[in-house]
Design a protein around this motif. Sequence first.
Motif, PDB file in Angstrom:
ATOM      1  N   GLY A   1      92.269  31.350  36.909  1.00 25.73           N
ATOM      2  CA  GLY A   1      93.573  32.018  37.068  1.00 25.73           C
ATOM      3  C   GLY A   1      93.134  33.322  37.157  1.00 25.73           C
ATOM      4  N   VAL A   2      92.252  33.815  37.444  1.00 25.94           N
ATOM      5  CA  VAL A   2      91.879  35.449  37.776  1.00 25.94           C
ATOM      6  C   VAL A   2      91.363  35.272  39.174  1.00 25.94           C
ATOM      7  CG1 VAL A   2      90.055  35.670  36.420  1.00 25.94           C
ATOM      8  CG2 VAL A   2      91.177  37.645  36.655  1.00 25.94           C
ATOM      9  N   GLU A   3      91.103  36.509  39.899  1.00 25.78           N
ATOM     10  CA  GLU A   3      90.655  36.552  41.156  1.00 25.78           C
ATOM     11  C   GLU A   3      89.483  37.485  41.154  1.00 25.78           C
ATOM     12  OE1 GLU A   3      91.941  37.944  45.406  1.00 25.78           O
ATOM     13  OE2 GLU A   3      93.632  37.247  44.304  1.00 25.78           O
ATOM     14  N   VAL A   4      88.205  36.526  41.501  1.00 22.45           N
ATOM     15  CA  VAL A   4      87.001  37.303  41.607  1.00 22.45           C
ATOM     16  C   VAL A   4      86.213  37.085  42.860  1.00 22.45           C
ATOM     17  CG1 VAL A   4      86.440  37.531  39.021  1.00 22.45           C
ATOM     18  CG2 VAL A   4      85.740  35.480  40.275  1.00 22.45           C
ATOM     19  N   ALA A   5      85.452  38.000  43.403  1.00 25.28           N
ATOM     20  CA  ALA A   5      84.815  37.811  44.617  1.00 25.28           C
ATOM     21  C   ALA A   5      83.671  36.690  44.526  1.00 25.28           C
ATOM     22  CB  ALA A   5      84.151  39.098  44.882  1.00 25.28           C
ATOM     23  N   PRO A   6      83.802  35.622  45.141  1.00 27.02           N
ATOM     24  CA  PRO A   6      82.558  34.691  45.132  1.00 27.02           C
ATOM     25  C   PRO A   6      81.150  35.154  44.948  1.00 27.02           C
ATOM     26  CG  PRO A   6      84.186  34.101  46.953  1.00 27.02           C
ATOM     27  CD  PRO A   6      84.385  35.739  46.602  1.00 27.02           C
ATOM     28  N   SER A   7      80.931  36.298  45.422  1.00 28.03           N
ATOM     29  CA  SER A   7      79.638  36.751  45.240  1.00 28.03           C
ATOM     30  C   SER A   7      79.415  37.410  44.020  1.00 28.03           C
ATOM     31  CB  SER A   7      79.457  38.038  46.478  1.00 28.03           C
ATOM     32  OG  SER A   7      80.283  39.023  46.046  1.00 28.03           O
ATOM     33  N   MET A   8      80.321  37.471  43.236  1.00 32.01           N
ATOM     34  CA  MET A   8      80.003  37.826  41.970  1.00 32.01           C
ATOM     35  C   MET A   8      79.594  36.900  41.116  1.00 32.01           C
ATOM     36  SD  MET A   8      82.741  40.087  40.086  1.00 32.01           S
ATOM     37  CE  MET A   8      83.515  41.457  41.083  1.00 32.01           C
ATOM     38  N   LEU A   9      79.852  35.769  41.181  1.00 34.45           N
ATOM     39  CA  LEU A   9      79.547  34.359  40.735  1.00 34.45           C
ATOM     40  C   LEU A   9      78.076  34.033  40.571  1.00 34.45           C
ATOM     41  CD1 LEU A   9      82.944  32.787  41.241  1.00 34.45           C
ATOM     42  CD2 LEU A   9      82.317  33.723  38.879  1.00 34.45           C
ATOM     43  N   THR A  10      77.622  33.592  39.392  1.00 38.24           N
ATOM     44  CA  THR A  10      76.476  33.162  39.549  1.00 38.24           C
ATOM     45  C   THR A  10      76.150  32.077  38.287  1.00 38.24           C
ATOM     46  OG1 THR A  10      73.848  33.601  39.661  1.00 38.24           O
ATOM     47  CG2 THR A  10      75.238  34.899  38.093  1.00 38.24           C
ATOM     48  N   THR A  11      75.007  31.177  38.574  1.00 39.80           N
ATOM     49  CA  THR A  11      74.724  30.174  37.557  1.00 39.80           C
ATOM     50  C   THR A  11      73.464  30.500  36.833  1.00 39.80           C
ATOM     51  OG1 THR A  11      73.813  28.736  39.051  1.00 39.80           O
ATOM     52  CG2 THR A  11      76.134  28.315  38.433  1.00 39.80           C
ATOM     53  N   ASN A  12      72.774  31.715  37.561  1.00 36.70           N
ATOM     54  CA  ASN A  12      71.614  32.299  36.853  1.00 36.70           C
ATOM     55  C   ASN A  12      71.760  33.434  36.193  1.00 36.70           C
ATOM     56  OD1 ASN A  12      68.950  33.168  36.577  1.00 36.70           O
ATOM     57  ND2 ASN A  12      68.247  33.037  38.689  1.00 36.70           N
ATOM     58  N   VAL A  13      71.572  33.171  34.781  1.00 31.32           N
ATOM     59  CA  VAL A  13      71.650  34.474  34.000  1.00 31.32           C
ATOM     60  C   VAL A  13      70.449  35.731  34.249  1.00 31.32           C
ATOM     61  CG1 VAL A  13      69.968  33.967  32.150  1.00 31.32           C
ATOM     62  CG2 VAL A  13      72.060  35.154  31.616  1.00 31.32           C
TER      63      VAL A  13
END
Lengths: 433, 433
Positions: free
Chosen positions: A52-64
């Motif tokens: 429910g919050v907008e974030v750029a897909p490029s910001m997301l990662t599964t790799n810490v």
Amino acid sequence: MKSIKIGLIGFGTIGTGVIKTLQTQRELLTARTGMSLELVKIADLDITTSRGVEVAPSMLTTNVNDILENPEIDIVIELIGGYEPAKTFILRALRNGKHVVTANKALLALHGKEIFETAMQHHVDVGFEASVGGGIPIIRSMREGLVANNFSEIYGILNGTTNFILTEMTEKGEDYHKVLQHAKELGYAEADPTFDVEGIDATHKIIILTYLAFGQYVTMDQVFTEGISQLHPIDIKLAGELGYKVKLLAISRRIDDRIEVRVHPTMLHAQHLLAKVDGSFNAVYAVGDIVDSTMSYGRGAGMMPTASAVLSDIVDIARGINSGVANRVPLVYPLSASEHALTIQPRNRFLARYYLRFTVLDRPGVLSSIAGVLSDHKISIASVIQKEVHPVDSVPLVMLTYEAYEHDMQEAIQKIEKLDGVTAKTVVIRALL
Amino acid sequence: MKSIKIGLIGFGTIGTGVIKTLQTQRELLTARTGMSLELVKIADLDITTSRGVEVAPSMLTTNVNDILENPEIDIVIELIGGYEPAKTFILRALRNGKHVVTANKALLALHGKEIFETAMQHHVDVGFEASVGGGIPIIRSMREGLVANNFSEIYGILNGTTNFILTEMTEKGEDYHKVLQHAKELGYAEADPTFDVEGIDATHKIIILTYLAFGQYVTMDQVFTEGISQLHPIDIKLAGELGYKVKLLAISRRIDDRIEVRVHPTMLHAQHLLAKVDGSFNAVYAVGDIVDSTMSYGRGAGMMPTASAVLSDIVDIARGINSGVANRVPLVYPLSASEHALTIQPRNRFLARYYLRFTVLDRPGVLSSIAGVLSDHKISIASVIQKEVHPVDSVPLVMLTYEAYEHDMQEAIQKIEKLDGVTAKTVVIRALL
């Protein structure tokens, strides 16, 4: 304008609140800091579910590692909770020269010393305002606002779930299990509420406050912890008749060279300010030798209040980065020359007033034998409530004692429970002195 | 070890508390700051009277220039109070590159803008934690702990003298003048208590908090101020019967693009946390858009609690000096791009619930004509208390209204006071919405 780059590990409820706050308060935060606070990466195992919050897909990662090894990132926010992998992530971030902001009270309670020492070795900061009292700026108040004080005691309502449950039980007279179910439906209690209802969460928090107040880390097993799951509405009601409210209190006290730390349901005089802290609110009472009594009150949990605390740490660290200063306020509690390790007060030596509910047969002599055992243990009775109950044989007999030692009380109770006419275990609630 | 040199102007009660604290907490402060905080000069017109604290005679001076022009001194503490010469001294200290710590709320309320701007021009800091709420770290909480919040309202009990008087009047049912006399004997009220009892001190403080919350300095005449000297115990008692407590509240609210600032005796629902703040204690309620409600409570005045706040500023500034950073937290409230000057809500537009005590002849028709006038002004009545009183002709008729505008209320009262059977001025107490 200087830009501070932030990486977030853990896209859960609080993480979502932090992202929302960075978005809605962007202009305000820029004005107040003169910097741009930029979230650049969000790491989570689940990066597909919408929060429910907008974030750029490029910001997301599964790799810490995209955060921990990212040379661009100045501040790492750890919001995954628990011991591992949170601890490993935090230590790696610190060793990579990144500042850390965390709400992880469980981790800080057990490994705070190592984390704080690592941070100071690497000249970076750890912000942990969100770890105790949600939105209440109690950490900052103790480390800065009340810096000139030796604390004598700090105690409070540190868990919103249990305070919500106790408030409902008090106001509606309802049973613990029914209210817990209701709290789960409202999102005030987790599916597995053990950490909250058994006082473990409050214990974590009082360990952190004890460190801030007395410079010493106590271990979980040095804290006497009792939760609220065994409380009956009848005792809350009878405590009310005696002029008290029942709250789950976390208490840390310095008595000479000893510290006493405990978490348990506690009877507070109805006039005490903490007795008025209801629902999911938290409040912390801190007593200093210069300032006297202080209390801080606010929402102890929840997405946005906790985000408010996380953001206050981010701003503080950003201001430090901007001026090239870390550890302005030392993370490792600086003991003064004459300070030394305090010993832990054993439970036997706790002093309290005691609410006791005995279950007894309604026949002559029982009250007098119980009073006799208490008197043998130097325990004086302040009030008694005994009510006619029909048509059962066993009746509740309630006493409120004057100040007594836990040791004497436990001995007395053992003897009382062996008396003829005493038919069940004794209910014990300690009252704040 | 770095040594921070401090000059104190004003050897009064608070000054004595600051000296005592620097002495008793010396080791603690050294440990916590890694610096030595050294008081080197004390300026006062009277340097002969003993204040019960030991100071080297060479430290005392009647010449303020020994501090203001002393190149050795890093921090100047101003504790003489009032507008002049305090303002001149502070501005000179700032222009000479010295940081300033002050408890002077009257001065900051009227000249804070000039003082803060001067400080930032000269890259020095002004610590003013002691100016509002005594030992309560409310200034620090608003500027740092709650930095991510837009505030919607901030209100509280900001004057210990009046809260002590109101508490005594409430608990003992005693007359204002008698309690004031008692407060003077106990040292809770000054010989000339005007600033306290007429709400002027609370007005100064709410002006400072309004600046911190909304970035705007309001002037004294833009604040509606009403003190407690006209309050009668009967109204406190009747308010109690309606479920309310009477407190002198300072209130600052943002309503769209307007701010409303007022100080007056206020009825608080007995369940409101502020209603439990008794005696000389203070408490501040702040509501932010991210954190929700918060409250800070503690001693609002007194030698040692105020010294605790002064010392927190000294430590903060010393840490800044040590790391070569000033104005880490900006003193001049940084407006964001879209922020602009707010207009002042005129008193006419205040919304409140109203407690009204009419004095009327005990005869038919009076209640109905009063109710009629209120109804004509769209004011609805929530409760009425009328009691039989013998053997006088005039009786009190008490009403609590629902929400109404001040404008409508004042018009209605004017009309009511002209009614046949209404024999005295109406007593009005506003209730917090």
